[in-house]
Design an enzyme around this catalytic site. Structure first.
Site, PDB file in Angstrom:
ATOM      1  N   ALA A   1      -4.529   5.848 -17.536  1.00 37.04           N
ATOM      2  CA  ALA A   1      -6.022   5.489 -17.221  1.00 37.04           C
ATOM      3  C   ALA A   1      -6.805   6.783 -17.393  1.00 37.04           C
ATOM      4  CB  ALA A   1      -6.046   5.003 -15.815  1.00 37.04           C
TER       5      ALA A   1
ATOM      6  N   ASP B   1       0.808  -1.305  -0.226  1.00 34.25           N
ATOM      7  CA  ASP B   1      -0.040   0.184   0.070  1.00 34.25           C
ATOM      8  C   ASP B   1       0.868   1.011  -0.012  1.00 34.25           C
ATOM      9  OD1 ASP B   1      -2.286  -1.562  -0.130  1.00 34.25           O
ATOM     10  OD2 ASP B   1      -2.790  -1.320   1.979  1.00 34.25           O
TER      11      ASP B   1
END
Length: 337
Positions: A186, A127
């Site tokens: 993206a 993370d």
């Protein structure tokens, strides 16, 4: 200090084995003995502790996961669990511990230090949400895995003219979504650090298909915002009429052989952790800043987090001063494929 131990705790991350290997080999070169602890703090309390040598860590640098296994052990937050763990360490003649893991693991190391038992933390979590370091072990591999998957999803998305919502890990931090989203071009990136307007998201999808001539639309979503299915439902309720699909990359991001970068930073940090223990220094966390080794108090690393925030202009303001700044808004749209 003549005998130390090493453990992995919390969620596994690619590169943990490389860090264990570095701890063992560095300690041996310094004339120290090393013991491994299976299953993190649970194994410490249970006395699942055994000697580690060069043979045991041979050929481990390329393997994902952790050969010492990992477990979450909330009982270690209690005084009884902490004292039981320290008793087992002393029983085996261990004088210091290297803890590889995330914020929960750091809290355990902090408790050991508070009881006068030296512990040094190494940030191991995909993370990238630990303060005091630019990157955590496993983050680079997870991002590369996500990018590879998103590239493939774009192929099928383009073939059918579809919108894809790609959910990635990141309960409290959007680092994986941010970096993977930028690297894969993206069209939109949704992270916990930034509020989003679902109607603007829908408008952007419509604009791409109707005005920009695009035959696909990729949205990367951090799980900390909401699930991919819930987000897709919100899109439909806000008027999205595109052919929508949801993919959750999930635990695949934790697996696989670590990248060269993760192997290298894991090796650096593992060796440095041993040096700190040899000097009798506990209560510290090792990190990487500007490609150099650094250390910071483990209390701050566990409590502060490494989350970024976004300004109205789209600039990333990093709460952790050891992290880079990016122009999120410009990259998000101008680099979208």
């Amino acid at each position: 200090m003549k005998r130390i131990a090493v453990l992995t705790s919390g969620g596994d991350a690619p590169g943990m084995n490389a860090a264990i290997r570095a701890v063992v080999r560095k300690a041996i070169s310094e004339g120290m003995e090393v013991y491994g602890i299976n299953r993190g703090y649970a194994g410490m309390v249970d006395g699942d502790i055994f000697p580690l040598g060069s043979k045991e860590v041979g050929d481990k640098i390329s393997r994902g996961g952790t050969f010492l296994y990992s477990a979450r052990y909330p009982e270690f937050a209690q005084l009884e669990g902490q004292l039981a763990g320290i008793e087992q360490l002393k029983k085996h003649g261990i004088e210091g511990v290297v803890v590889i893991g995330g914020d929960g693991s750091y809290h355990g190391a902090m408790r050991l230090t508070e009881h006068g038992f030296p512990a040094v933390g190494i940030p191991g979590t995909i993370d990238n949400d630990i303060a005091g370091t630019d990157y955590t072990i496993g983050f680079d591999t997870a991002v590369n895995t996500a990018v590879e998957a998103i590239d493939k999803l774009r192929d099928t998305s383009s073939s059918h003219g579809r919108t894809f919502v790609v959910e990635v890990m990141g309960r409290n931090a959007g680092d994986i979504a941010l970096w993977a989203g930028i690297a894969s071009g993206a069209d939109q990136i949704i992270v916990p650090e930034e509020e989003f307007d679902i109607h603007k998201v829908v408008s952007t999808i419509k604009d791409d298909f109707e005005n920009r001539g695009k035959n696909h639309h990729i949205i990367v979503l951090a799980e900390g915002v909401m699930s991919g299915e819930a987000f897709a439902q919100q899109l439909k309720e806000a008027g999205d009429e595109s052919d929508l699909r949801v993919t959750n990359l999930g635990h695949i991001l934790r697996g696989g052989s670590p990248t060269a970068r993760d192997r290298v930073i894991a090796s650096w940090m593992g060796a440095h952790a041993v040096e700190l223990l040899k000097e009798g220094k506990g209560g510290l966390a090792v990190g990487i800043h500007n490609e150099e080794l650094v250390e910071s108090p483990i209390l701050g690393s566990a409590e502060d987090g490494a989350l970024f925030s976004l300004t109205d202009e789209g600039n990333i303001v990093v709460n952790n001063p050891h992290k880079a700044r990016l122009d999120y808004a410009a990259l998000n749209r101008s680099l979208a494929q």
